[in-house]
Each structure stands twice: as structure tokens, then as C-alpha cells.
Design an enzyme around this catalytic site. Structure first.
Site, PDB file in Angstrom:
ATOM      1  N   ARG A   1     -26.431 -11.114  13.323  1.00 45.18           N
ATOM      2  CA  ARG A   1     -26.485 -11.883  14.566  1.00 45.18           C
ATOM      3  C   ARG A   1     -26.026 -13.328  14.406  1.00 45.18           C
ATOM      4  NH1 ARG A   1     -32.695 -10.453  15.320  1.00 45.18           N
ATOM      5  NH2 ARG A   1     -32.507 -10.893  13.094  1.00 45.18           N
TER       6      ARG A   1
ATOM      7  N   HIS B   1     -31.414 -19.480  10.107  1.00 44.99           N
ATOM      8  CA  HIS B   1     -31.721 -19.113  11.498  1.00 44.99           C
ATOM      9  C   HIS B   1     -33.202 -18.791  11.624  1.00 44.99           C
ATOM     10  CE1 HIS B   1     -31.961 -14.642  10.854  1.00 44.99           C
ATOM     11  NE2 HIS B   1     -31.284 -14.973   9.784  1.00 44.99           N
TER      12      HIS B   1
ATOM     13  N   CYS C   1     -26.733 -16.932   6.420  1.00 44.04           N
ATOM     14  CA  CYS C   1     -27.440 -15.678   6.185  1.00 44.04           C
ATOM     15  C   CYS C   1     -26.526 -14.499   6.535  1.00 44.04           C
ATOM     16  CB  CYS C   1     -28.706 -15.631   7.038  1.00 44.04           C
ATOM     17  SG  CYS C   1     -29.693 -14.127   6.756  1.00 44.04           S
TER      18      CYS C   1
ATOM     19  N   ASP D   1     -27.353 -11.956   8.078  1.00 45.92           N
ATOM     20  CA  ASP D   1     -27.796 -11.365   9.348  1.00 45.92           C
ATOM     21  C   ASP D   1     -26.618 -11.193  10.315  1.00 45.92           C
ATOM     22  OD1 ASP D   1     -28.936 -11.179  12.092  1.00 45.92           O
ATOM     23  OD2 ASP D   1     -30.834 -11.479  11.043  1.00 45.92           O
TER      24      ASP D   1
ATOM     25  N   CYS E   1     -35.609 -15.263  10.552  1.00 46.44           N
ATOM     26  CA  CYS E   1     -34.902 -14.700   9.394  1.00 46.44           C
ATOM     27  C   CYS E   1     -35.812 -13.714   8.659  1.00 46.44           C
ATOM     28  CB  CYS E   1     -34.462 -15.815   8.454  1.00 46.44           C
ATOM     29  SG  CYS E   1     -33.516 -15.203   7.028  1.00 46.44           S
TER      30      CYS E   1
HETATM   31 ZN   LIG Z   1     -31.596 -14.226   7.912  1.00 48.46          ZN
END
Ligand SMILES: [Zn+2]
Length: 193
Positions: free
Chosen positions: A46, A98, A42, A44, A101
Site C-alpha cells: 500500500r 507508515h 516498507c 507494504d 505497519c
Molecule cells: Zn510496513
């Protein structure tokens, strides 16, 4: 001061540190890359692939998009997979999602978000296909389970790509892995079936 000067300062420190540990680090890397792994994860911020599995530059080929979707019509992702399998000869492809999400959550929240809705439609379909199981769960557990189902389903999509089928036809072994990352502990969980 240069725009985003602090990032250039960080970069200089980092590059010096790497050379301090291994003077040939960058000159060796500049000649070739030979990663053993491809990561499909992803976007993301993080969930940075290299950092969470402790790998240096050169050790993992990476593709990231919102909610780690593997779509048969995504030329970007398919080109990455083809290069990784046919040229770099990666031995393992990790599809990593994750918990928590935002893309997965948005696929089932019943509101419109714009263009992204086209991208995550595929996850809404996964939720529909597993409606009974998801309905039996509450709140956070239900959201977590959909994140897991998404990873498993995207891995399945990956196995059906022409690139992976082609690799199988010529006897090239590429192992597919389904992983999920927990934001609040920093730990990975292997969901591989
Ligand atoms: Zn995500």
C-alpha cells in the site's frame, strides 16, 4: 491465455499511454537514469514510492524491505545506498515508514513469527529504549508512535553508515528525511528533526 495475462495487458496500455504523452519517454530513459532521490521504505503493497509522490520512472531510486529497516549489516541496503550516493549522486534520501505497519506491530506483540523476528528485533530494541514514552500512550496512539520512532531511528542508523560518513568527508551534501505515510488518508507527514 498467458499466465497473469491481465498484467501484460496493463503493461501494454501503460507503455502506450506514456509514449502517447512523450514519444521519447522510454528511449530517453533507456540511455540513463539520474534520480535526485533515494527512497528507503516498507515493502507494504500500500506504500508504492513513485505513486504516492507522483514521480515517473527514472525519478526516484528505491529500496524497500519489511518495516523500512536500516541495518548496518544489510549488504543489500548498503549497496543501494552506496550506488545512489556515489554514482547517482542523489541529493536526498527519504526514509519513509507508515502508520499501521505490520512489521513494526509484530516487533512488540510478544509472539513468535519465524525468520522475520530476526529482522525486526531492531525495532523491539527501539521500543525498549522509548519504553516510558510508549507506556504513557494507549493502543493505536502507542502503535503509531512506535512507527514514528522507527522511522527516526532508522534515519539515524543511515546517517551512521560508512557511505554517508564518506560523503560528508568529501563535502558531498546528502540530505536525510524522515517521513511517515498514513494509509487511510494517503497523506505523508514530515518527521524530519
Ligand atoms: Zn510496513
Amino acid at each position: 491465455m498467458k499466465a497473469l495475462g491481465h498484467l501484460f495487458e496493463n503493461n501494454q496500455k501503460w507503455a502506450e499511454e506514456m509514449v502517447g504523452k512523450d514519444p521519447q519517454f522510454f528511449s530517453n530513459l533507456a540511455e540513463q537514469q539520474s534520480p535526485k532521490y533515494l527512497w528507503i521504505g516498507c515493502s507494504d503493497s500500500r506504500v508504492p514510492a513513485n505513486q504516492i509522490i507522483g514521480l515517473n520512472p527514472g525519478e526516484i531510486f528505491v529500496h524497500r524491505n519489511v518495516a523500512n529497516v536500516v541495518s548496518q549489516t544489510d549488504l543489500n541496503m548498503l549497496s543501494v545506498v552506496q550506488y545512489a550516493v556515489e554514482v547517482l549522486k542523489v541529493e536526498h534520501i527519504i526514509v519513509c515508514g507508515h502508520y499501521g505497519c505490520g512489521g513494526v506491530a509484530a516487533s512488540v506483540d510478544g509472539t513468535r513469527h519465524g525468520l522475520i523476528d530476526n529482522w525486526i528485533q531492531n525495532i523491539g530494541d527501539i521500543a525498549e529504549a522509548h519504553e516510558d514514552e510508549l507506556k504513557s500512550l494507549e493502543g493505536a496512539e502507542r502503535a503509531d508512535r512506535l512507527c514514528e520512532l522507527n522511522v527516526l531511528s532508522q534515519t539515524k542508523n543511515l546517517s551512521k553508515t560508512t557511505v554517508l560518513k564518506g560523503a560528508g568527508d568529501v563535502g558531498q551534501t546528502v540530505n536525510l528525511h524522515s517521513w511517515i505515510y498514513r494509509l487511510d488518508t494517503g497523506r505523508l507527514i514530515d518527521l524530519t528533526v
